[in-house]
Structures are given as C-alpha cells and as structure tokens.
Design an enzyme around this catalytic site. Structure first.
Site, mmCIF file in Angstrom:
data_model
loop_
_atom_site.group_PDB
_atom_site.id
_atom_site.type_symbol
_atom_site.label_atom_id
_atom_site.label_comp_id
_atom_site.label_asym_id
_atom_site.label_seq_id
_atom_site.Cartn_x
_atom_site.Cartn_y
_atom_site.Cartn_z
ATOM 1 N N GLY A 1 0.832 -1.191 0.000
ATOM 2 C CA GLY A 1 0.000 0.000 0.000
ATOM 3 C C GLY A 1 0.869 1.245 0.000
ATOM 4 N N ARG A 2 0.303 2.345 0.468
ATOM 5 C CA ARG A 2 1.075 3.586 0.511
ATOM 6 C C ARG A 2 1.869 3.739 1.798
ATOM 7 N NH1 ARG A 2 -2.047 8.309 0.020
ATOM 8 N NH2 ARG A 2 -3.998 7.201 0.191
ATOM 9 N N GLU B 1 5.913 3.790 1.887
ATOM 10 C CA GLU B 1 6.671 4.935 1.393
ATOM 11 C C GLU B 1 7.013 5.924 2.498
ATOM 12 O OE1 GLU B 1 3.247 7.998 -0.343
ATOM 13 O OE2 GLU B 1 4.138 6.520 -1.686
ATOM 14 N N CYS C 1 4.006 -6.562 -2.236
ATOM 15 C CA CYS C 1 3.747 -5.332 -2.979
ATOM 16 C C CYS C 1 4.797 -4.256 -2.679
ATOM 17 C CB CYS C 1 2.333 -4.861 -2.672
ATOM 18 S SG CYS C 1 1.652 -3.692 -3.863
ATOM 19 N N HIS C 2 4.359 -3.091 -2.213
ATOM 20 C CA HIS C 2 5.258 -1.979 -1.901
ATOM 21 C C HIS C 2 5.969 -2.152 -0.559
ATOM 22 C CE1 HIS C 2 3.008 -0.159 -5.184
ATOM 23 N NE2 HIS C 2 3.899 0.815 -5.218
ATOM 24 N N TYR D 1 5.625 -5.378 -6.191
ATOM 25 C CA TYR D 1 4.846 -4.770 -7.260
ATOM 26 C C TYR D 1 5.849 -4.293 -8.312
ATOM 27 C CZ TYR D 1 1.154 -2.314 -9.650
ATOM 28 O OH TYR D 1 0.248 -1.914 -10.596
#
Length: 186
Positions: free
Chosen positions: A88-89, A92, A118-119, A138
C-alpha cells in the site's frame, strides 16, 4: 508450533495485505501483533483497497479502519519470531522512521523469516537488506530493488519468491502461496 509474528503497518496500508495475513496467521495459531509508528494499541490505521481493473496501474478506494493490537514504542523485536511488511502507501513513509529500519535489520541479522508483499519491499530496501538477494514486489518497485543491489524477479501476481529468510510477492492475489511459504519458513 505457535510463533510470534510482528506486522508493521501505517495509514493507507493495503487493506487485504494487512487483514488477510493478520487473520490467516492467527487462524494457524500464531500470535500476531500489528504496530504503526507513532500509534498505540487500540488506535486505528486507515486502509486502502487496491484493485486491478484493466487500467495501467491499480485503482485505490477507501478500505477499513484496522485496530492496532500493540504499541510501537513498546515493541521488543527480540521477542518475535518473524516479521511481515504489507504494501500500500504506508511503506513509502514508514521507511523514513529509523526505528522501523532497526526492527527490519534485527530480523534480517538474526535470519528470522521476513515476509513482504507489494510496496512493502520499499521498507526492506530502505533498511539496506536487499543487496545480493532476489525478491519480488509490485513491478513499479523493481527499479528500487535493482538500483540497491538486489535482483527483482517477475513471478507474476499469484506466486511468491523465497530467498533465504525472505519471502516476497507482487500483490495480494499471491496470498495463498505467499502465506504458505511464509508459514513454512516459520
């Protein structure tokens, strides 16, 4: 044998990539604690639902509120058997937290299982544990892996890749294989 697993999340973590591993690992009898920098047990993180709908990238919709069951400032990573980083975000920005990076480095130095989807790989890259390893994520994160001395592998969206103590996958459709391989490492 029951293990103790730590999940590090943050606001706008991918809903399925937090909820499904949390619930599945508990169903298998493991103890699973979910933390978020600057938050305590009983507080929430907002999740986001990412879907593949035929566009050039995934779409994002509001997800659920997930109640944290452990406090970030009280965690002793030495008491855990494994670490899981959802995507997800959240990755980051949680990768900017030095304590998060210390926790990741501990699990890697002790050769304890680390799962990433993923991320989530962004956190592992920031912790400096990707060099010389092969992993999946990802596809948009593949340059981060390769530039930092790792080798990104394309295993598709329904498979997972294992390199030593690290199991990784591109996105939530890989949960069946990712969680099975993660549980094998346990």
């Amino acid at each position: 044998m029951s293990k103790k697993i730590l999940i590090i999340a943050g606001d706008f973590v991918e809903d399925y990539e937090l909820m499904v591993p949390f619930q599945c690992l508990k169903m298998l009898g493991h103890t699973v604690d979910v933390i978020c920098p600057d938050k305590k047990a009983g507080e929430h993180v907002k999740t986001a639902i990412h879907d593949f709908e035929g566009d050039q990238t995934y779409t994002e919709k509001p997800g659920h509120n997930f109640t944290l069951n452990a406090s970030f400032d009280e965690i002793d990573e030495t008491s855990y058997d494994a670490l899981f980083i959802p995507g997800g975000r959240a990755p980051e920005y949680i990768r900017l937290n030095q304590r998060v990076l210390e926790i990741v480095k501990h699990f890697d130095a002790k050769n304890k299982p680390i799962g990433s989807v993923c991320h989530g790989i962004q956190v592992l890259v920031a912790a400096g544990i990707i060099k010389g390893r092969t992993c999946s994520s990802y596809p948009a994160c593949s340059p981060d892996v390769n530039i930092n001395g790792g080798t990104w592998v394309d295993v598709g969206f329904e498979a997972a890749h294992v390199d030593g103590n690290l199991v990784s996958a591109a996105a939530w459709p890989a949960h069946p294989e990712l969680l099975a391989k993660f549980n094998e490492l346990l």
